[in-house]
Scaffold this motif. Structure first.
Motif, PDB file in Angstrom:
ATOM      1  N   LEU A 104       0.876  -1.170   0.000  1.00 15.59           N
ATOM      2  CA  LEU A 104       0.000   0.000   0.000  1.00 15.59           C
ATOM      3  C   LEU A 104       0.910   1.216   0.000  1.00 15.59           C
ATOM      4  N   SER A 105       0.800   2.036  -1.029  1.00 16.04           N
ATOM      5  CA  SER A 105       1.684   3.189  -1.186  1.00 16.04           C
ATOM      6  C   SER A 105       0.845   4.457  -1.238  1.00 16.04           C
ATOM      7  N   LEU A 106       1.197   5.427  -0.379  1.00 22.06           N
ATOM      8  CA  LEU A 106       0.374   6.616  -0.176  1.00 22.06           C
ATOM      9  C   LEU A 106       1.173   7.896  -0.385  1.00 22.06           C
ATOM     10  N   PRO A 107       0.649   8.825  -1.204  1.00 28.13           N
ATOM     11  CA  PRO A 107       1.339  10.107  -1.374  1.00 28.13           C
ATOM     12  C   PRO A 107       1.006  11.039  -0.210  1.00 28.13           C
ATOM     13  N   LEU A 108       1.958  11.858   0.170  1.00 31.16           N
ATOM     14  CA  LEU A 108       1.737  12.904   1.169  1.00 31.16           C
ATOM     15  C   LEU A 108       1.831  14.232   0.423  1.00 31.16           C
ATOM     16  N   ALA A 117       6.192  13.551  -0.004  1.00 29.64           N
ATOM     17  CA  ALA A 117       6.745  12.239   0.309  1.00 29.64           C
ATOM     18  C   ALA A 117       5.760  11.148  -0.104  1.00 29.64           C
ATOM     19  N   VAL A 118       6.253   9.919  -0.044  1.00 27.32           N
ATOM     20  CA  VAL A 118       5.429   8.737  -0.288  1.00 27.32           C
ATOM     21  C   VAL A 118       5.723   7.741   0.830  1.00 27.32           C
ATOM     22  N   ILE A 119       4.657   7.220   1.422  1.00 27.74           N
ATOM     23  CA  ILE A 119       4.786   6.163   2.428  1.00 27.74           C
ATOM     24  C   ILE A 119       4.483   4.847   1.737  1.00 27.74           C
TER      25      ILE A 119
END
Length: 142
Positions: A104-108, A117-119
């Motif tokens: 699961l990849s999430l943009p900030l 950033a990306v988590i």
């Protein structure tokens, strides 16, 4: 959480703590934070140093390579139940030796629309994939 964030300086430190807290909430096997370099169009992997968060060059933001670069480029969260077989990301996570399966990849994104950033949260081979409820927890946390 607020006390721990107050102990740190700078955006990478705060975002690193935030990503760690989200990882704990959804019981991810691994969490990685990638800062986006505005000038170079590149990603930098964040890791804990002795006194601060260290940034290590990771990869350019090229769509069609790895999941983090895709998210940084598209500015949209992405879920892959099987990153190893996901044709959208031929390089998978982009990390050598990664055992990630469910990612699961999430943009900030800042209010002005700039991506910071990306988590990347992952569960390894043998662990169950993220559930719909866990995906919602991540989206609400940001």
């Amino acid at each position: 959480m607020v006390e721990r964030i107050e102990e740190h300086d700078g955006i990478p430190d705060v975002l690193y703590q935030l990503s760690s807290n989200i990882s704990t909430a959804v019981k991810a096997d691994e969490v990685f934070l990638f800062m986006v370099g505005a000038q170079e169009n590149s990603l930098y992997l964040c890791s804990e140093g002795e006194e601060c968060i260290q940034l290590t060059p990771f990869a350019p933001i090229d769509p069609g390579t790895n999941i983090v670069a895709h998210v940084a480029h598209s500015r949209q969260p992405v879920f892959s139940e099987d990153i190893l077989g996901d044709e959208r990301f031929p390089l998978g996570t982009g990390r050598d030796g990664s055992l990630a399966k469910s990612v699961l990849s999430l943009p900030l994104i800042q209010p002005n629309g700039e991506i910071v950033a990306v988590i990347e949260l992952s569960r390894q081979v043998g662990s169950p994939p993220f559930t719909q409820q866990e995906k919602q927890v991540c989206n609400v946390s940001l």
